[in-house]
Design an enzyme around this catalytic site. Structure first.
Site, short mmCIF file in Angstrom:
data_model
loop_
_atom_site.label_atom_id
_atom_site.label_comp_id
_atom_site.label_asym_id
_atom_site.label_seq_id
_atom_site.Cartn_x
_atom_site.Cartn_y
_atom_site.Cartn_z
N LYS A 86 42.71 47.40 83.20
CA LYS A 86 43.84 46.47 83.26
C LYS A 86 43.85 45.64 84.53
O LYS A 86 44.00 44.42 84.48
CB LYS A 86 45.17 47.23 83.16
CG LYS A 86 45.43 47.96 81.88
CD LYS A 86 46.84 48.54 81.83
CE LYS A 86 47.09 49.62 82.87
NZ LYS A 86 46.26 50.82 82.66
N ASN A 126 52.38 45.69 86.82
CA ASN A 126 51.91 47.02 87.20
C ASN A 126 50.83 46.98 88.28
O ASN A 126 50.50 48.00 88.89
CB ASN A 126 51.37 47.75 85.96
CG ASN A 126 51.10 49.22 86.20
OD1 ASN A 126 52.01 49.96 86.56
ND2 ASN A 126 49.87 49.65 86.00
N HIS A 132 48.32 59.61 80.08
CA HIS A 132 49.77 59.79 80.25
C HIS A 132 50.40 60.66 79.16
O HIS A 132 51.57 60.48 78.82
CB HIS A 132 50.47 58.43 80.28
CG HIS A 132 49.99 57.52 81.38
ND1 HIS A 132 50.02 57.89 82.71
CD2 HIS A 132 49.46 56.27 81.34
CE1 HIS A 132 49.55 56.91 83.44
NE2 HIS A 132 49.19 55.93 82.65
#
Length: 461
Positions: free
Chosen positions: A124, A147, A193
């Site tokens: 990302k 983020n 996660h």
């Protein structure tokens, strides 16, 4: 726009839950709009450190520790940090009264410029940074955030409709988002996660919000080589492009031999030879392809993409070369907080690897990593909460030279002892850092310091 924001928030009582970087920026934004802020966090004053002084300087109410979720029914709005689980009873009750807000949700609501978003289990940040660089090289006034560590809510007063906004979006930021970017990239999907999302289904469902609310005029860039992301093309509302390192695509970009090729409706243009790409590793070549497709769809030129591809050297903590000492090269890949990211790092090197791994337990499987360790690693140094789990996974496949240490200082010393000229020492933990560090950047910075201490003095072996 500023009048609308003040109208919506002037005099409102707002509880802000979680006092990380993004919510500090949000508190400043809402306070400037006239809201009355109650800043709340499970952490105590000592754990907040310098952030506490900043909050006290803002003159907001502070509720810290075990009672941080008390009395939420008294507030007009509750804004929750991305990392805070939404299934906590007090937050579930608050959500029944009124939808929970988030910094990223408010940014989408008020941003006057087109937003382009990037998500995925890995890649990302590099892809987000590449897109920002390509759009700037093409002449656009571009803001990069999300983020990646730069909350853009503070930039709203500066944003104009003609600007470009590029956001890295995590699954936590996406899970309750009711808007989608004009253009989006989904780099890949792998286990991540699960300690928070609970299941792969929930994790994937959160990622889908990056395109779920798009319209027919919007577009989505997907990884054709990942079956999970490839299948998402069937449900995307807008135009779909693909990128691939293994297959030819009709609309998007792919690797053809050693050429990185852009293709639109079957017409192909070579953007760059792969060896001209500054970034190391097949995964970064894929990131460049994805960034090129998104950037061109957003208005950039292929020339701008090629220019950035030839010059961009990467983002800190991502296969970052730190130093060479006694013929051994040291690399910081602290961003590798999942086994999948460490696999990509291992595949980026032809040299013998001394791997430093281990950390916070995200409830992910280490079986694939264990196989790669036997194939690609010369010596393994383990630390942190998952050290014994990784050791067991590796030794289940046969004997392997490894050692378990208590901290990163011991890990670097052990790696130095095991390494010979021509080897590389790679910090690629396959785990998050929270058992010993605040985040992966703190861990990576500590690794850098330890390596530079080796190069700053003569070390006897």
């Amino acid at each position: 726009m500023q009048a609308r924001i003040k109208e919506e928030w002037q005099g409102k009582k707002v509880a802000v839950i979680g006092l990380g970087i993004s919510n500090i920026a949000l508190i400043k934004f809402l306070k400037a709009a006239g809201a009355q802020i109650s800043a709340r966090d499970q952490k105590g004053a000592a754990q907040l450190g310098e952030r506490l002084q900043e909050l006290q300087g803002l003159g907001v109410e502070l509720i810290l520790g075990p009672e941080y979720l008390a009395g939420l029914e008294e507030y007009d709005a509750v804004v929750v940090s991305p990392g805070v689980p939404k299934n906590i009873p007090q937050l579930r009750e608050a959500a029944q009264r009124k939808p929970l807000e988030s910094e990223i949700g408010l940014f989408f609501r008020y941003c006057p410029a087109p937003i382009y978003g990037i998500t995925g289990s890995s890649g990302k940040t590099t892809t987000t940074t590449l897109v920002g660089e390509i759009l700037r090289a093409a002449g656009f006034h571009t803001f990069v955030g999300g983020n990646i560590g730069n909350p853009l809510i503070a930039e709203l007063p500066r944003l104009e409709p003609g600007d470009k906004v590029v956001l890295e979006l995590s699954s936590f930021q996406l899970e309750d988002l009711k808007a989608s970017p004009r253009g989006a990239v989904l780099t890949n999907i792998a286990e991540n996660h699960l300690d928070v999302h609970g299941s792969m289904e929930s994790y994937i469902d959160a990622k889908k919000n990056i395109y779920r609310h798009q319209g027919p005029e919007d577009f989505l860039v997907l990884n054709y080589d990942d079956p999970t992301t490839r299948a998402m093309g069937k449900e995307a509302p807008g135009k779909v492009f693909y990128f691939s390192m293994e297959n030819k695509v009709r609309d998007g970009a792919y690797l053809r031999g050693q050429d990185l090729v852009y293709v639109r409706e079957g017409e192909e243009t070579v953007v760059l030879r792969r060896e001209a790409l500054k970034l190391r590793g097949a995964h970064n070549a894929a990131n460049f392809l994805a960034a090129t497709v998104l950037s061109v769809a957003a208005g950039a030129t292929l020339q701008a993409a090629a220019e950035v591809g030839r010059s961009f050297q990467g983002v800190p903590h991502r296969l970052e070369f730190v130093a060479e000492h006694a013929g051994v090269r040291y690399y910081n890949d602290s961003i590798a907080t999942t086994p999948q990211r460490t696999l990509a790092a291992l595949n980026s090197f032809a040299e013998p690897i001394i791997l430093i791994a281990g950390g916070y337990d995200k409830k992910l499987s280490f079986a694939p990593l264990a196989e790669a360790v036997h194939k690609r690693v010369k010596h393994l140094v383990l630390l942190g909460a998952t050290a014994q789990q990784i050791r067991q996974a590796v030794q289940a496949l046969g004997d392997f030279p490894l050692q378990v240490v208590e901290n990163l200082e011991q890990a670097v010393a052990a790696a130095r002892e095991a390494a010979e000229p021509g080897d590389c020492v790679l910090l690629s933990p396959a785990c998050a850092s929270y058992d010993q560090y605040a985040d992966f950047t703190e861990r990576g910075a500590h690794f850098r310091r330890l390596v530079h201490q080796l190069t700053d003095r003569k070390v006897e072996k």
